[in-house]
Enzyme design. Structure first.
Site, short mmCIF file in Angstrom:
data_model
loop_
_atom_site.label_atom_id
_atom_site.label_comp_id
_atom_site.label_asym_id
_atom_site.label_seq_id
_atom_site.Cartn_x
_atom_site.Cartn_y
_atom_site.Cartn_z
N ARG A 53 0.80 -1.22 0.00
CA ARG A 53 0.00 0.00 0.00
C ARG A 53 0.84 1.27 0.00
NH1 ARG A 53 -2.94 -3.70 1.94
NH2 ARG A 53 -0.98 -4.26 2.90
N THR A 54 1.80 1.33 0.93
CA THR A 54 2.53 2.59 1.08
C THR A 54 3.29 2.91 -0.19
OG1 THR A 54 2.69 2.14 3.45
CG2 THR A 54 4.16 3.83 2.57
N LYS A 82 26.00 -5.02 -1.55
CA LYS A 82 27.47 -4.97 -1.58
C LYS A 82 28.04 -4.31 -0.35
CE LYS A 82 27.41 -4.27 -6.62
NZ LYS A 82 27.67 -3.26 -7.64
N ARG A 103 11.60 3.64 3.59
CA ARG A 103 11.15 2.67 4.61
C ARG A 103 12.35 1.80 4.96
NH1 ARG A 103 5.82 -1.04 4.55
NH2 ARG A 103 5.01 0.97 5.22
N HIS A 131 5.38 6.21 11.46
CA HIS A 131 4.86 6.05 10.09
C HIS A 131 3.88 7.21 9.86
CE1 HIS A 131 3.56 4.32 6.44
NE2 HIS A 131 3.24 3.10 6.81
C1 NCD Z 1 1.81 -0.95 8.32
C2 NCD Z 1 3.32 -0.81 8.46
O1 NCD Z 1 4.06 -1.09 7.53
O2 NCD Z 1 3.69 -0.36 9.54
N1 NCD Z 1 1.42 -1.18 6.99
C3 NCD Z 1 1.13 -0.08 6.23
O3 NCD Z 1 1.98 0.73 5.93
N2 NCD Z 1 -0.16 0.09 5.89
C4 NCD Z 1 1.19 -1.90 9.25
C5 NCD Z 1 1.71 -3.32 9.34
O4 NCD Z 1 2.62 -3.72 8.62
O5 NCD Z 1 1.16 -4.05 10.17
#
Ligand code: NCD
Length: 314
Positions: A53-54, A82, A103, A131
């Site tokens: 999703r993100t 590497k 991320r 997040h």
């Molecule tokens: C979340 C995350 O990555 O923290 N997912 C997201 O970005 N919608 C929640 C999760 O992984 O449980």
């Protein structure tokens, strides 16, 4: 071009949040009005952890603003394999792009990386830390379904490792919200987060529980989260709590008819599929809200005529 980074929801004031949510609502109503706003903009995607999703909603958002993305791809196919450091990787990719989305499995990685770059860097999840862009779409969804003031919300599941929970809890201290945290003892909110929340809200808006039962009837929103298996140092510890804190149609019989059920997704087994078809379920709508909200955020961060975010170096 503004050079602000978005690292945690702590850096956002109520005014910043309202600016983003109002703008996201405007974009949602007429996305074509901003379709060419960032025609020459390239966004760098650096995902050192899995994401559906993100990552895809950032990509969709950038493209719907007329821009494009360049994607580092999987860690296994990049120079990280590497032995390249994160500081070097971000310094190289900022030279190709106008903004970065990062991320990373390590808490604090986004703060560290932001110190090496001048283009805006957005934290798309740093380990069990924060997040903030998920929080903005969560707030947008809460505002649409229940309103952000005079809100009673239950946040349930893995409150220790769940970064979406940490970011949401801080952001909600800007509003008149009563927050109920529901988890097994071993997955309670980190004590430093509880301490911070008490400082910001005089402690009146925060309560911790080990069961949903007593609090469920009073809730406007129930925000369910996945147990973050990948963050447990010991698989046996995960097995002890796996499968706890699930909800199904029977659970919701005790809830208000108005209850909104949210989840950042992906879900494993926390919400029974039978809830999907009920009027309580808002988690797919919540995921879809990621696009207009990230369009608004990207436009505000990448334009020089607007400012949000204050000082990210708190
Ligand atoms: C979340 C995350 O990555 O923290 N997912 C997201 O970005 N919608 C929640 C999760 O992984 O449980």
């Amino acid at each position: 071009m503004r050079h602000d980074h978005l690292i945690t929801s702590k850096q956002l004031s109520r005014g910043d949040i309202e600016t983003v949510l109002d703008y996201a609502a405007e974009i949602d109503a007429d996305p074509s009005a901003v379709a060419d706003r960032h025609a020459d903009t390239l966004l760098g995607l650096l995902f050192f952890e899995p994401s559906t999703r993100t990552k895809m909603s950032f990509e969709t958002a950038m493209k719907r603003l007329g821009g494009d993305v360049v994607d580092m791809g999987s860690v296994d196919s990049s120079s990280v394999k590497k032995g390249e450091t994160l500081a070097d990787t971000v310094r190289v990719i900022e030279g190709y792009t106008d903004g970065l989305v990062l991320r990373h499995p390590k808490q604090g990685a986004a703060t560290m990386a932001s110190e090496f770059v001048d283009v805006p860097l957005v934290n798309a999840g740093d380990g069990a830390g924060h997040h903030p862009t998920q929080t903005m779409l969560d707030l947008y969804t809460i505002r649409e379904n229940a309103g952000l003031d005079d809100l009673t919300i239950g946040i349930m599941g893995d409150l220790k490792y769940g970064r979406t929970v940490h970011s949401l809890a801080y952001a909600l201290t800007n509003f008149d919200a009563q927050q109920h945290f529901i988890s097994p003892e071993s997955l309670q909110l980190p004590r430093e987060v509880v301490y911070d929340l008490h400082q910001q809200q005089d402690g009146t808006g925060i309560k911790e529980h080990d069961s949903l039962e007593g609090v469920l009837p009073s809730l406007d929103v129930l925000y369910v989260t996945r147990i973050q298996r990948e963050r447990f140092p010991d698989e046996n510890e995960y097995q002890k709590v796996a499968g706890e804190y699930q909800i199904d149609a029977e659970t919701l019989a005790a809830a208000s008819d108005e209850l909104t059920v949210m989840h950042p997704l992906p879900r494993v087994d926390e919400i029974a599929p039978e809830i999907d078809e009920t009027h309580h379920a808002a988690y797919f709508e919540q995921a879809h809200n990621g696009v207009p909200v990230r369009m608004a955020l990207l436009d505000l961060l990448l334009s020089d005529d607007t400012r949000i975010g204050g000082d990210s170096n708190e």
